[in-house]
Design a protein around this motif. Structure first.
Motif, PDB file in Angstrom:
ATOM      1  N   LEU A   1      22.274   9.408  42.570  1.00 22.30           N
ATOM      2  CA  LEU A   1      21.925  10.299  41.460  1.00 22.30           C
ATOM      3  C   LEU A   1      22.078  11.759  41.877  1.00 22.30           C
ATOM      4  O   LEU A   1      22.562  12.595  41.108  1.00 22.30           O
ATOM      5  CB  LEU A   1      20.488  10.015  41.034  1.00 22.30           C
ATOM      6  N   ALA A   2      21.676  12.074  43.109  1.00 24.21           N
ATOM      7  CA  ALA A   2      21.787  13.440  43.603  1.00 24.21           C
ATOM      8  C   ALA A   2      23.247  13.871  43.715  1.00 24.21           C
ATOM      9  O   ALA A   2      23.616  14.975  43.312  1.00 24.21           O
ATOM     10  CB  ALA A   2      21.098  13.562  44.961  1.00 24.21           C
ATOM     11  N   VAL A   3      24.087  12.979  44.248  1.00 21.79           N
ATOM     12  CA  VAL A   3      25.495  13.314  44.454  1.00 21.79           C
ATOM     13  C   VAL A   3      26.232  13.430  43.127  1.00 21.79           C
ATOM     14  O   VAL A   3      26.958  14.409  42.878  1.00 21.79           O
ATOM     15  CB  VAL A   3      26.172  12.261  45.357  1.00 21.79           C
ATOM     16  N   GLU A   4      26.047  12.451  42.248  1.00 21.99           N
ATOM     17  CA  GLU A   4      26.794  12.430  40.996  1.00 21.99           C
ATOM     18  C   GLU A   4      26.419  13.576  40.069  1.00 21.99           C
ATOM     19  O   GLU A   4      27.249  14.044  39.282  1.00 21.99           O
ATOM     20  CB  GLU A   4      26.578  11.092  40.284  1.00 21.99           C
ATOM     21  N   ASN A   5      25.176  14.043  40.158  1.00 27.30           N
ATOM     22  CA  ASN A   5      24.722  15.103  39.255  1.00 27.30           C
ATOM     23  C   ASN A   5      24.583  16.455  39.943  1.00 27.30           C
ATOM     24  O   ASN A   5      24.132  17.418  39.325  1.00 27.30           O
ATOM     25  CB  ASN A   5      23.386  14.698  38.624  1.00 27.30           C
ATOM     26  N   GLU A   6      24.964  16.503  41.227  1.00 22.70           N
ATOM     27  CA  GLU A   6      24.926  17.746  42.004  1.00 22.70           C
ATOM     28  C   GLU A   6      23.554  18.403  41.939  1.00 22.70           C
ATOM     29  O   GLU A   6      23.419  19.608  41.684  1.00 22.70           O
ATOM     30  CB  GLU A   6      26.018  18.702  41.532  1.00 22.70           C
ATOM     31  N   ILE A   7      22.521  17.592  42.199  1.00 25.42           N
ATOM     32  CA  ILE A   7      21.150  18.092  42.235  1.00 25.42           C
ATOM     33  C   ILE A   7      20.543  17.722  43.588  1.00 25.42           C
ATOM     34  O   ILE A   7      21.118  16.960  44.359  1.00 25.42           O
ATOM     35  CB  ILE A   7      20.291  17.498  41.103  1.00 25.42           C
ATOM     36  N   ALA A   8      19.386  18.280  43.864  1.00 25.30           N
ATOM     37  CA  ALA A   8      18.604  17.869  45.026  1.00 25.30           C
ATOM     38  C   ALA A   8      17.461  16.985  44.548  1.00 25.30           C
ATOM     39  O   ALA A   8      16.934  17.179  43.443  1.00 25.30           O
ATOM     40  CB  ALA A   8      18.060  19.083  45.770  1.00 25.30           C
ATOM     41  N   ILE A   9      17.094  16.005  45.356  1.00 21.50           N
ATOM     42  CA  ILE A   9      15.977  15.127  45.013  1.00 21.50           C
ATOM     43  C   ILE A   9      14.978  15.118  46.167  1.00 21.50           C
ATOM     44  O   ILE A   9      15.325  14.849  47.319  1.00 21.50           O
ATOM     45  CB  ILE A   9      16.447  13.693  44.705  1.00 21.50           C
TER      46      ILE A   9
END
Length: 330
Positions: free
Chosen positions: A213-221
């Motif tokens: 989810l972090a990689v595909e949406n370019e976010i940090a978790i």
């Protein structure tokens, strides 16, 4: 049995790396990396500027050590910096999050505040959190709470709380939250083991899904993680004491383990300095046990101010000798 090969770039398509070396092709793969400061010094230094997009950061420790406190405090720092964050709390209601931030703001007020007035303000927050009084009945009628609420209002619009009803949807709910048009740049999961799933032992799958989810949406978790039974038998927790440690740590980019300093410092180092040992009771050690893009095996210490649900963000490197992660009698 033939195992199908999954293409890296697009459906049924291979990209020759030699061709990608052409400047016009390489530039299409480049994208800026976002770094988000936690506000904790020197933690941000160790993390080379802070938390990075496309990363899964796991914070582990025993209950009450400050996992949620640190995650919420980092969220506040990022929201104040203009970063939009989503919080998925499986343990607390949204009102509890608001009250925690209100206490945090009380702790950030100038240090010349009257302690009796601060104690009254904290008591009012406790009444609100326990549903014994309405927010409007107390916040607007107490000067310190009014100031704290005013500070909170400046950035609260950049913190999205995922509703408890939505959270019952498990990973699908988290994915929906970060893919909707809210501009989410960071997701906080508190905590990883409570994300609803179909199977009992799903820590590895949940961590893998969060990393994806972090990689595909370019976010940090950011995700809090509990300690397994073996961790209850040791004075100093290490990465291997996380519940389902192998699976979780494999997926995480950064793992930070929190320990009470009084327990983690070697007795041989502290026995003869009772004054210093007394200060250890107020400190938490943040051990960077894994860091894919920088230094690991780094121990930092931060002063607790749990009356205001916060740490003093100005910490330092640990200079005292620590015990290892096994039972010892030093």
């Amino acid at each position: 049995m033939t195992i199908p090969i999954q293409p890296l770039f697009g459906a049924a398509q291979l990209h020759n790396l030699g061709d990608l070396l052409a400047p016009e092709n390489v530039d299409t793969l480049w994208r800026p990396v976002g770094r988000m400061a936690t506000g904790f010094d020197p933690l941000d230094t160790v993390l080379e500027g802070g938390i990075q997009t496309e990363e899964l950061i796991v914070v582990g420790g025993l209950p009450g050590i400050g996992k949620t406190i640190s995650l919420v405090q980092w969220t506040r720092t990022m929201a104040k910096a203009g970063i939009t964050c989503a919080v998925a709390s499986y343990e607390h209601r949204e009102l509890a999050l608001l009250c925690q931030l209100l206490l945090l703001e009380l702790g950030e007020l100038p240090g010349d505040q009257d302690q009796a007035d601060l104690a009254t303000a904290r008591r009012f927050v406790a009444e609100i959190a326990g549903s014994h009084a309405r927010w409007s009945e107390l916040v607007g009628h107490n000067p310190l709470l009014s100031e704290a609420a005013s500070q909170l209002q400046r950035y609260a619009g950049r913190i999205q709380s995922i509703s408890s009803t939505s959270l019952k949807g498990g990973l699908a709910a988290l994915e929906a939250a970060v893919t909707t048009d809210h501009g989410i740049e960071m997701l906080v999961v508190d905590h990883l083991q409570k994300v609803p799933a179909d199977r009992v032992d799903t820590a590895g799958e949940i961590a893998a899904a969060l990393k994806r989810l972090a990689v595909e949406n370019e976010i940090a978790i950011l995700a809090a993680a509990p300690i397994g039974d073996a961790g209850l038998q040791t004075r100093r927790l290490r990465l291997e004491h996380l519940r389902n440690a192998a699976a979780v740590s494999h997926e995480a980019d950064v793992v930070i383990i929190l320990n009470d300093k009084l327990s983690a410092v070697s007795r041989a180092h502290s026995t003869f300095d009772s004054v210093r040992a007394g200060t250890f009771k107020k400190q938490t050690i943040f051990s960077i046990e894994k860091n894919r893009r920088g230094a690991a095996g780094v121990d930092l210490e931060f002063q607790r101010d749990f009356l205001h649900r916060r740490f003093d963000p100005q910490g330092r490197y640990v200079s005292d000798a620590l015990v290892d992660g096994v039972m010892i009698r030093d």
